[in-house]
Design a protein around this motif. Structure first.
Motif, PDB file in Angstrom:
ATOM      1  N   LEU A  21      26.564 -13.659  42.408  1.00 31.31           N
ATOM      2  CA  LEU A  21      25.218 -13.829  41.857  1.00 31.31           C
ATOM      3  C   LEU A  21      24.436 -14.850  42.672  1.00 31.31           C
ATOM      4  O   LEU A  21      23.244 -14.664  42.955  1.00 31.31           O
ATOM      5  CB  LEU A  21      25.295 -14.265  40.396  1.00 31.31           C
ATOM      6  CG  LEU A  21      23.960 -14.584  39.705  1.00 31.31           C
ATOM      7  CD1 LEU A  21      23.058 -13.351  39.700  1.00 31.31           C
ATOM      8  CD2 LEU A  21      24.192 -15.085  38.287  1.00 31.31           C
ATOM      9  N   GLY A  22      25.086 -15.952  43.061  1.00 34.69           N
ATOM     10  CA  GLY A  22      24.436 -16.948  43.899  1.00 34.69           C
ATOM     11  C   GLY A  22      24.045 -16.376  45.250  1.00 34.69           C
ATOM     12  O   GLY A  22      22.942 -16.627  45.759  1.00 34.69           O
ATOM     13  N   ALA A  23      24.949 -15.580  45.839  1.00 33.34           N
ATOM     14  CA  ALA A  23      24.651 -14.936  47.121  1.00 33.34           C
ATOM     15  C   ALA A  23      23.475 -13.976  46.982  1.00 33.34           C
ATOM     16  O   ALA A  23      22.625 -13.881  47.880  1.00 33.34           O
ATOM     17  CB  ALA A  23      25.890 -14.202  47.635  1.00 33.34           C
ATOM     18  N   TYR A  24      23.402 -13.274  45.859  1.00 32.86           N
ATOM     19  CA  TYR A  24      22.304 -12.328  45.642  1.00 32.86           C
ATOM     20  C   TYR A  24      20.965 -13.069  45.549  1.00 32.86           C
ATOM     21  O   TYR A  24      19.951 -12.605  46.093  1.00 32.86           O
ATOM     22  CB  TYR A  24      22.546 -11.514  44.370  1.00 32.86           C
ATOM     23  CG  TYR A  24      21.419 -10.560  44.051  1.00 32.86           C
ATOM     24  CD1 TYR A  24      21.226  -9.407  44.805  1.00 32.86           C
ATOM     25  CD2 TYR A  24      20.528 -10.828  43.008  1.00 32.86           C
ATOM     26  CE1 TYR A  24      20.165  -8.543  44.531  1.00 32.86           C
ATOM     27  CE2 TYR A  24      19.477  -9.969  42.726  1.00 32.86           C
ATOM     28  CZ  TYR A  24      19.299  -8.825  43.493  1.00 32.86           C
ATOM     29  OH  TYR A  24      18.257  -7.976  43.232  1.00 32.86           O
ATOM     30  N   ALA A  25      20.950 -14.215  44.884  1.00 35.42           N
ATOM     31  CA  ALA A  25      19.711 -14.996  44.772  1.00 35.42           C
ATOM     32  C   ALA A  25      19.231 -15.431  46.156  1.00 35.42           C
ATOM     33  O   ALA A  25      18.019 -15.398  46.444  1.00 35.42           O
ATOM     34  CB  ALA A  25      19.941 -16.214  43.877  1.00 35.42           C
ATOM     35  N   ALA A  26      20.156 -15.812  47.021  1.00 33.53           N
ATOM     36  CA  ALA A  26      19.788 -16.202  48.384  1.00 33.53           C
ATOM     37  C   ALA A  26      19.348 -14.990  49.206  1.00 33.53           C
ATOM     38  O   ALA A  26      18.462 -15.090  50.065  1.00 33.53           O
ATOM     39  CB  ALA A  26      20.964 -16.896  49.062  1.00 33.53           C
ATOM     40  N   TYR A  27      19.966 -13.846  48.964  1.00 36.83           N
ATOM     41  CA  TYR A  27      19.588 -12.601  49.640  1.00 36.83           C
ATOM     42  C   TYR A  27      18.126 -12.249  49.365  1.00 36.83           C
ATOM     43  O   TYR A  27      17.392 -11.833  50.267  1.00 36.83           O
ATOM     44  CB  TYR A  27      20.518 -11.481  49.176  1.00 36.83           C
ATOM     45  CG  TYR A  27      19.984 -10.079  49.336  1.00 36.83           C
ATOM     46  CD1 TYR A  27      19.908  -9.471  50.589  1.00 36.83           C
ATOM     47  CD2 TYR A  27      19.559  -9.345  48.216  1.00 36.83           C
ATOM     48  CE1 TYR A  27      19.405  -8.177  50.724  1.00 36.83           C
ATOM     49  CE2 TYR A  27      19.072  -8.053  48.344  1.00 36.83           C
ATOM     50  CZ  TYR A  27      18.989  -7.469  49.601  1.00 36.83           C
ATOM     51  OH  TYR A  27      18.512  -6.188  49.728  1.00 36.83           O
ATOM     52  N   LEU A  28      17.678 -12.431  48.134  1.00 32.61           N
ATOM     53  CA  LEU A  28      16.287 -12.145  47.790  1.00 32.61           C
ATOM     54  C   LEU A  28      15.334 -13.031  48.592  1.00 32.61           C
ATOM     55  O   LEU A  28      14.286 -12.578  49.063  1.00 32.61           O
ATOM     56  CB  LEU A  28      16.061 -12.347  46.289  1.00 32.61           C
ATOM     57  CG  LEU A  28      16.805 -11.392  45.353  1.00 32.61           C
ATOM     58  CD1 LEU A  28      16.510 -11.747  43.897  1.00 32.61           C
ATOM     59  CD2 LEU A  28      16.445  -9.937  45.633  1.00 32.61           C
ATOM     60  N   GLU A  29      15.720 -14.289  48.783  1.00 43.03           N
ATOM     61  CA  GLU A  29      14.881 -15.200  49.567  1.00 43.03           C
ATOM     62  C   GLU A  29      14.892 -14.814  51.037  1.00 43.03           C
ATOM     63  O   GLU A  29      13.864 -14.883  51.722  1.00 43.03           O
ATOM     64  CB  GLU A  29      15.369 -16.645  49.385  1.00 43.03           C
ATOM     65  CG  GLU A  29      14.550 -17.694  50.128  1.00 43.03           C
ATOM     66  CD  GLU A  29      13.097 -17.747  49.650  1.00 43.03           C
ATOM     67  OE1 GLU A  29      12.241 -18.207  50.442  1.00 43.03           O
ATOM     68  OE2 GLU A  29      12.817 -17.359  48.495  1.00 43.03           O
ATOM     69  N   LEU A  30      16.038 -14.420  51.557  1.00 39.43           N
ATOM     70  CA  LEU A  30      16.123 -13.952  52.938  1.00 39.43           C
ATOM     71  C   LEU A  30      15.193 -12.761  53.162  1.00 39.43           C
ATOM     72  O   LEU A  30      14.454 -12.711  54.151  1.00 39.43           O
ATOM     73  CB  LEU A  30      17.557 -13.561  53.284  1.00 39.43           C
ATOM     74  CG  LEU A  30      17.765 -12.950  54.672  1.00 39.43           C
ATOM     75  CD1 LEU A  30      17.793 -14.043  55.727  1.00 39.43           C
ATOM     76  CD2 LEU A  30      19.045 -12.130  54.740  1.00 39.43           C
ATOM     77  N   CYS A  31      15.228 -11.794  52.251  1.00 36.74           N
ATOM     78  CA  CYS A  31      14.369 -10.622  52.370  1.00 36.74           C
ATOM     79  C   CYS A  31      12.900 -11.011  52.367  1.00 36.74           C
ATOM     80  O   CYS A  31      12.085 -10.467  53.142  1.00 36.74           O
ATOM     81  CB  CYS A  31      14.653  -9.640  51.233  1.00 36.74           C
ATOM     82  SG  CYS A  31      16.241  -8.789  51.367  1.00 36.74           S
TER      83      CYS A  31
END
Length: 379
Positions: A203-213
């Protein structure tokens, strides 16, 4: 009365000698272990003796480590010590704080200025050597920065965020710094970090993925596009192993599996093995269950997807990226994953040979500031 005191003293001395004798014999009879499941690390072995090593002091130091690691019933003694420390009110063991709600939080030690300069110099030198490739740097704050309120009272810990901002300020303007601290802080009430492990959760990785995108101009996948599958609720991670703290609830480990996943191939060059999955489920039967992602750490992994864009991405990383990379498959035709702790080739030449257009350097803050391997970028 005096005779009884002397008898008691002699009896205690005899019991102590007997105890020391039994422990000594057991240590002699016990076979050396190569790996500690509870500590999740390799154990020191009997060092090679030489006169040079003895005179330099190296043999003595290595022998002490060997005896400590191979001491009979080591796991029991570690548990007993931390249990005793907890009863005495101590909340820190081996650099790990026992926080509220069962959170284990690793201390942050500020880096030396010279070491930080050497790392940034290496990044900038690599940037000059690969001018055609766009660079992105993501330093991930650890639980020490996001869960300060969970630390024990009077805990003194370094200001991790200040050093991350310093990196952001010192990077050349053509290198994009992806600041994920605000995104993670917004989600801090959710389980974005494991309680017993130093990694972020999926879940933490997914939150960072959204910011990367958002910063790279990519269209992210919504959470509804994934099947979230819990694969274990018995995960005891690295901080549990390192600290010795016991009587803590294990973590759950989840995978985000795309509902419309297209085919891809994953090649592990060090093992000369190709598979069709980013996940190694056999690792869930072992101590280091986080290794379910990308089968742990490898020098070079190449992922080829069905994405027709022809875009290549180089990920230079530590283990935080292992649970992050699955989110990137929809956006790139090929992803080359390099761990500088194990990679020994010329990375700039590899970039040129592969024609890679984009790079993501992804480290958690502790590893970035402590591990010297980032300097291998230009070696």
């Amino acid at each position: 009365m005096e005779n009884e005191t002397q008898l008691t003293s002699k009896l205690l001395s005899l019991l102590l000698l007997l105890y020391i004798g039994v422990i000594a014999v057991l240590n002699l009879l016990a076979s050396d272990r190569s790996f500690s499941e509870s500590e999740n690390r390799m154990l020191n072995q009997l060092p090679h003796f030489s006169l040079k090593a003895l005179l330099s002091g190296g043999f003595t130091a290595d022998f002490e480590k060997y005896v400590s690691d191979q001491f009979v019933f080591r796991d029991f003694w570690i548990g007993a010590k931390t249990d005793t420390d907890q009863l005495m009110g101590k909340k820190k063991s081996n650099g790990i704080y026992l926080g509220t709600n069962g959170y284990l939080i690793q201390d942050f030690i500020p880096p030396a200025e010279e070491n930080l300069k050497e790392k940034l110099d290496a990044i900038h030198a690599f940037d000059r050597a690969t001018p055609e490739m766009k660079k992105n740097v993501m330093l991930v704050p650890t639980a020490a920065a996001l869960y300060k309120d969970k630390l024990p009272k009077y805990a003194i810990i370094g200001d991790q965020v200040a050093y991350m901002k310093k990196v952001q300020q010192l990077l050349h303007p053509n290198i994009r710094y992806i600041d994920v601290f605000p995104s993670l802080y917004t989600e801090r009430d959710q389980p974005i970090f494991y309680k017993t492990d130093h990694h972020w959760t999926t879940l933490g990785a997914y939150a960072a993925y959204l910011e990367l995108c958002r910063q790279m101009g990519l269209t992210p996948q919504n959470e509804e596009e994934f099947t979230i599958q819990q694969v274990t609720d018995e995960f005891y991670g690295s901080l549990y192993s390192k600290s010795g703290f016991r009587h803590i609830q294990p973590d759950r480990l989840e995978l985000y599996l795309p509902k419309d996943q297209e085919k891809y191939t994953v090649t592990y060059f060090d093992e000369e093995k190709t598979t069709d999955s980013l996940y190694t489920t056999e690792q869930l039967q072992r101590k280091d269950k986080y290794a379910v992602f990308l089968n742990g750490n490898h020098a070079l992994i190449q992922i080829k997807t069905a994405n027709p864009s022809g875009k290549n991405l180089l990920v230079v990383k530590d283990s935080y990226a292992n649970s992050f990379i699955p989110f990137l498959l929809k956006h790139f035709s090929e992803i080359d994953v390099v761990d500088l702790r194990y990679y020994e080739e010329d990375l700039a030449s590899f970039v040129e040979e592969q024609g890679i257009q984009d790079m993501l350097l992804l480290y958690n803050a502790n590893t970035f500031f402590e591990d010297p391997s980032i300097q291998n970028l230009t070696e």
